[in-house]
Enzyme design. Structure first.
Site, PDB file in Angstrom:
ATOM      1  N   CYS A 152      -1.326   1.615  -0.206  1.00  0.00           N
ATOM      2  CA  CYS A 152       0.083   2.006  -0.281  1.00  0.00           C
ATOM      3  C   CYS A 152       0.966   0.960   0.396  1.00  0.00           C
ATOM      4  O   CYS A 152       1.096   0.943   1.631  1.00  0.00           O
ATOM      5  CB  CYS A 152       0.283   3.373   0.368  1.00  0.00           C
ATOM      6  SG  CYS A 152       2.002   3.893   0.362  1.00  0.00           S
ATOM      7  N   CYS A 170       3.928   2.263   2.374  1.00  0.00           N
ATOM      8  CA  CYS A 170       3.572   2.878   3.660  1.00  0.00           C
ATOM      9  C   CYS A 170       3.257   1.794   4.701  1.00  0.00           C
ATOM     10  O   CYS A 170       3.637   1.920   5.854  1.00  0.00           O
ATOM     11  CB  CYS A 170       2.333   3.768   3.528  1.00  0.00           C
ATOM     12  SG  CYS A 170       2.285   4.770   2.051  1.00  0.00           S
ATOM     13  N   ASP A 171       2.546   0.748   4.297  1.00  0.00           N
ATOM     14  CA  ASP A 171       1.951  -0.161   5.285  1.00  0.00           C
ATOM     15  C   ASP A 171       2.459  -1.601   5.226  1.00  0.00           C
ATOM     16  O   ASP A 171       2.112  -2.407   6.109  1.00  0.00           O
ATOM     17  CB  ASP A 171       0.415  -0.174   5.104  1.00  0.00           C
ATOM     18  CG  ASP A 171      -0.182   1.211   5.322  1.00  0.00           C
ATOM     19  OD1 ASP A 171       0.379   1.959   6.138  1.00  0.00           O
ATOM     20  OD2 ASP A 171      -1.175   1.538   4.661  1.00  0.00           O
TER      21      ASP A 171
END
Ligand code: FAD
Ligand code: NAP
Length: 314
Positions: A136, A139-140
Site C-alpha cells: 500500500c 499507507c507507507d
C-alpha cells in the site's frame, strides 16, 4: 453477554458494492444492517486520486468512500464497525457471528467483501513485511522520502503506485515480468514521462535483502525471465502490486467459486447458489474490478434481495 440482532438484509462489506447496496436496500424500506469489516471504505481508502468514478473528475479515494458511507447512512442503513468471523448459510434466517460477539440473523445476505492484495509468496517478502515490504503506497510511501524504491507489477495499481511514490522517492524501479504493461494507456503515458521511474522489463523479483538490527530492507534481487541473469537493485522500500484475490474466506466452502476463488453468480444476476444470498463487487468480478462496476452490482444485489423477500411474503 452476546447480543443478537435481526435484520431483513445483512450487507457484509463497506466498499462501493456494500454502500450502494445499503442505499438501495434502505430506499426499499428493508432497514439493512451493514457490517464494515477491517477496512471501512474498502480498497479505495488505500489510493489517492480516483479519476473514473462518474460525477467526479477527480476525487481522493478515502473522500469518495466517506461520501458513500454518509449517503448509505442518510438513506437509513445502520452501519456497524464489526468483522464477520463466521457465516452460517445452511438455513434461514442466516446467521453471522461478529468479532465483537454480536450475532446477526438475516432473511437475506449481500456479500460484498471485495478483494485483498496478493503477495509473491517469497520467504524474504514475508520476512520484511512491515519493515520495508508493503502492498500500500498511500499507507507507507511517506516513510521513503529521498530514498530508492522498487514496485513490482504491471497493472493499474503498480503504475499508479509507482507514480505516487515519485512524490517521495529519489528513484522508483518498476519491475515487471513482461515487456508490456496491462495498465490503462493514460497511466502508461504518465509513467513513461516521469523521469524518476525506471522500468525493468522481463524481470521477476526473487529475493528481498536487508538488515536484521534494526530490521529494514536494503535492496532486491531480480531475475531476467529469459536469460536467468540476476540484477541487484538497491531500495529501502518494496511495494508489491501484483493484483488482488477475492476475499472469499466466509463462503469458500459453502458457495461455488471459479477463476481463482471468485464467487459464482447466476448470469446477469447477483444471486448465488443459495436462495437469499447475493454477492456483488470484486468478490464476484474477475474481469472489470472497478469501483463503478462494484457499485452497480451492489445496486443489483439490493434490488434482487428486495424481490426475493417480497416473494417470501406472497
Ligand atoms: P472492496 O472495496 O474490496 O471492499 C471490501 C469490503 O469488505 C471492505 O470494507 C472490507 O472491510 C469488507 N470485508 C471483508 N471481509 C469482511 C468480513 N469478514 N466482515 C465484514 N466486512 C468484511 N477502481 C476504480 O474504479 N478507480 C480507481 O481509480 C481505482 N483505484 C484503485 C487503486 C488501488 C490501489 C486499488 C487496490 C484498487 C483500485 N480500484 C479502482 C479498484 C476498486 O478499489 C475496487 O474495484 C472496489 O473497491 C471494489 O469494491 P467492493 O465493494 O467490491 O470491495
Ligand atoms: P491486475 O490488473 O490483475 O495486474 C496485476 C499485475 O501484476 C499484472 O501486470 C501481472 O502481470 C502482475 N503479476 C501478477 N502476478 C504476478 C507474479 N506472481 N509475479 C510478478 N508479477 C505478477 O491487478 P491491479 O493492477 O491490482 O488491478 C486490479 C483491478 O483494479 C483491475 O481491474 C484494475 O483496473 C483496477 N484498478 C483500477 C485503477 C484505475 O482505474 N485507475 C487503479 C488501480 C486498480 P501480467 O501483466 O504479466 O499478467
Amino acid at each position: 453477554m452476546s447480543e443478537t440482532r435481526h435484520t431483513k438484509v445483512l450487507i457484509i462489506g463497506s466498499g462501493p458494492a456494500g454502500y450502494t447496496a445499503g442505499v438501495y436496500a434502505s430506499r426499499a424500506m428493508l432497514e439493512p444492517i451493514l457490517v464494515q469489516g477491517m477496512e471501512p471504505g474498502g480498497q479505495l481508502t488505500t489510493t489517492t486520486e480516483v479519476e473514473n468514478y462518474p460525477g467526479y473528475t477527480e476525487i481522493q479515494g478515502p473522500e469518495l468512500m466517506v461520501n458513500m458511507e454518509a449517503h448509505a447512512k442518510a438513506m437509513g442503513t445502520e452501519i456497524i464497525g464489526d468483522i464477520i468471523t463466521d457465516l452460517d448459510l445452511s438455513k434461514r434466517p442466516f446467521t453471522a457471528k461478529g468479532d465483537s460477539g454480536t450475532v446477526y440473523t438475516a432473511d437475506a445476505v449481500i456479500l460484498a467483501t471485495g478483494a485483498r492484495a496478493r503477495w509473491l509468496g517469497l520467504p524474504t517478502e514475508e520476512e520484511f513485511k512491515g519493515f520495508g515490504v508493503s502492498a500500500c503506497a498511500t499507507c507507507d510511501g511517506f516513510f521513503y522520502r529521498g530514498m530508492e524504491i522498487v514496485v513490482v507489477g504491471g497493472g493499474n495499481t503498480a503504475v499508479e503506485e509507482a507514480l505516487f511514490l515519485t512524490n517521495f522517492a529519489s528513484k522508483v524501479t518498476l519491475i515487471h515480468r513482461r515487456d508490456e504493461l496491462r495498465a490503462e494507456k493514460i497511466l502508461i503515458n504518465r509513467l513513461m514521462k516521469n523521469e524518476k521511474i525506471v522500468p525493468l522489463w522481463d524481470h521477476e523479483l526473487v529475493e528481498v535483502f536487508g538488515d536484521e538490527m534494526p530490521k529494514g530492507v536494503n535492496g532486491v534481487h531480480a531475475k531476467h525471465v529469459k536469460t536467468g541473469e540476476i540484477t541487484e537493485i538497491p531500495a529501502k522500500g518494496v511495494f508489491i502490486a501484483i493484483g488482488h484475490a477475492p476475499a472469499n474466506e466466509l463462503v469458500k466452502d459453502t458457495l461455488e467459486t471459479h477463476m481463482g476463488g471468485y464467487v459464482v453468480t447466476k448470469p446477469d444476476s447477483t444471486e448465488t447458489s443459495i436462495p437469499g444470498v447475493f454477492a456483488a463487487g470484486d468478490l464476484i468480478d474477475h474481469k472489470f474490478r472497478q469501483a463503478v462496476t462494484s457499485a452497480g452490482m451492489g445496486c443489483m444485489a439490493a434490488l434482487e434481495a428486495e424481490h426475493f423477500l417480497a416473494a417470501q411474503e406472497d
